[in-house]
Scaffold this motif. Structure first.
Motif, PDB file in Angstrom:
ATOM      1  N   GLU A 109       0.861  -1.183   0.000  1.00  0.00           N
ATOM      2  CA  GLU A 109       0.000   0.000   0.000  1.00  0.00           C
ATOM      3  C   GLU A 109       0.898   1.234   0.000  1.00  0.00           C
ATOM      4  OE1 GLU A 109      -3.230  -0.092  -0.269  1.00  0.00           O
ATOM      5  OE2 GLU A 109      -3.391  -2.273  -0.110  1.00  0.00           O
ATOM      6  N   ASN A 129      -0.760  -5.574  -8.101  1.00  0.00           N
ATOM      7  CA  ASN A 129      -1.654  -5.150  -7.006  1.00  0.00           C
ATOM      8  C   ASN A 129      -0.875  -4.619  -5.803  1.00  0.00           C
ATOM      9  OD1 ASN A 129      -0.661  -7.729  -6.549  1.00  0.00           O
ATOM     10  ND2 ASN A 129      -2.393  -8.335  -5.282  1.00  0.00           N
ATOM     11  N   TRP A 130       0.432  -4.366  -5.963  1.00  0.00           N
ATOM     12  CA  TRP A 130       1.240  -3.756  -4.909  1.00  0.00           C
ATOM     13  C   TRP A 130       1.615  -2.347  -5.339  1.00  0.00           C
ATOM     14  CZ3 TRP A 130       5.590  -7.953  -3.885  1.00  0.00           C
ATOM     15  CH2 TRP A 130       4.986  -9.157  -3.474  1.00  0.00           C
ATOM     16  N   GLY A 143       1.913  -2.111  -9.957  1.00  0.00           N
ATOM     17  CA  GLY A 143       0.684  -1.617  -9.359  1.00  0.00           C
ATOM     18  C   GLY A 143       0.655  -0.105  -9.265  1.00  0.00           C
ATOM     19  N   LEU A 191      -2.718   0.723 -11.125  1.00  0.00           N
ATOM     20  CA  LEU A 191      -3.815   1.125 -10.238  1.00  0.00           C
ATOM     21  C   LEU A 191      -4.080   2.622 -10.272  1.00  0.00           C
ATOM     22  CD1 LEU A 191      -3.015  -1.174  -7.171  1.00  0.00           C
ATOM     23  CD2 LEU A 191      -4.692  -1.555  -8.984  1.00  0.00           C
TER      24      LEU A 191
END
Length: 315
Positions: A207, A230-231, A257, A261
């Motif tokens: 995150e 997704n990191w 990510g 993202l």
């Protein structure tokens, strides 16, 4: 008939690989990769196999440099470790082959190669993109990559202050004992990066740990952690306000990510800047998203092997 392959492990690699020789070779390799000339570099995007039980992945990174006669692949296992874990976050082995016969010429420890070539490419990004008057370097993270980045950045540039931040006091203390120069330990990531000219993120975070509202306009960020789609280490604000560079556009759009993202656009590869086909926008806030490439391992491994052969001939 070819003889048995050379086996070159960590201690030997450490004595054979130096930044002053590695950096210029990597700079040339980045330019060759971005030229997209198959006679220079053939390198597919990294293949990964999930290791779900162990919260990790195995990556396979093959590269062929026809004009240089270099055929290489790296096997790397990387993991999302919990804070305080004593297990390594990465383990790697590099294999160098003879492209004509297909036999293995050398097997070598990939841990130090990975650390040093990653840090060297981050330093190349700073050389190309940071403000020439940069005085303050901030490093978020205190693991092995943080140490290699400290070493090459302080070797190549003259910063007046180097700041470091870790999630744990133990990490900061260990880092300070490991480096050869002065370090300012910060109690928060925000304290470390406020006013910094160059920021390196080498964390295990999945995150965001670096936020755009903290970053000085015109700063350069080398984002090294978060190598899965997704990191991420950087927030949307920073990714959308900065000019984003990558080592490989295809790799970034597949694995990063931070880019996927946020929906940020990759402006250029470092090799495009080296080749003169895209500008280095030093006056802007810039982000270099590092994912690591097989060609970086191949060039590093060939340098180690050449040095090892020269040393063996003398002994």
């Amino acid at each position: 008939m070819a003889g048995p392959p050379a086996v070159i492990w960590k201690r030997e690699v450490e004595g054979l690989l130096q930044y002053r020789e590695l950096v210029p070779r990597l700079e040339k390799a980045l330019g060759k990769f971005s030229s997209r000339d198959p006679a220079e570099v053939i390198q597919p995007v990294r293949t990964t196999v999930p290791l779900q039980k162990h919260h990790g992945f195995m990556g396979l990174m093959p590269t062929y440099m026809e004009n240089k006669g270099v055929l290489c692949t790296k096997f790397v296992c990387f993991y999302k470790r919990e804070d305080g874990s004593n297990l390594p976050s990465t383990q790697a082995t590099v294999v160098l082959l003879d492209p004509e016969y297909g036999n293995v010429k050398a097997v070598m420890d990939g841990e130090l190669i990975t650390r040093m070539r990653t840090a060297a490419v981050s330093a190349i990004s700073a050389k190309l993109l940071m403000c020439p008057e940069a005085e303050v370097l901030a490093i978020l993270g205190t693991g092995a990559q943080a140490l290699s980045h400290y070493n090459v950045f302080t070797e190549m540039f003259s910063f007046k202050e180097v700041r470091v931040w870790s999630r744990t006091g133990e990490g900061s203390e260990r880092f300070c004992r490991s480096v050869s120069g002065p370090v300012t330990v910060c109690v928060s990531a925000e304290e470390a990066v406020r006013g910094a000219d160059v920021i390196v993120t080498v964390t295990r975070c999945a995150e965001p740990v670096l936020f755009g509202q903290w970053v000085k306009p015109g700063a350069h960020v080398a984002a090294v952690g978060a190598c899965r789609p997704n990191w991420r280490e950087l927030d949307d604000v920073l990714m959308k306000e900065a000019v984003v560079y990558a080592d490989s556009r295809e790799g970034a759009l597949t694995e990063s990510g931070d880019i996927i993202l946020s929906g940020a656009e990759v402006f250029a590869e470092l090799g495009d800047v080296i080749n003169g086909t895209k500008p280095a926008l030093r006056e802007k806030t810039t982000v270099f998203k590092s994912l690591g490439m097989g060609v970086e391992d191949a060039v590093s491994a060939q340098l180690v092997f050449d040095q090892w052969e020269a040393k063996s001939c003398k002994s």
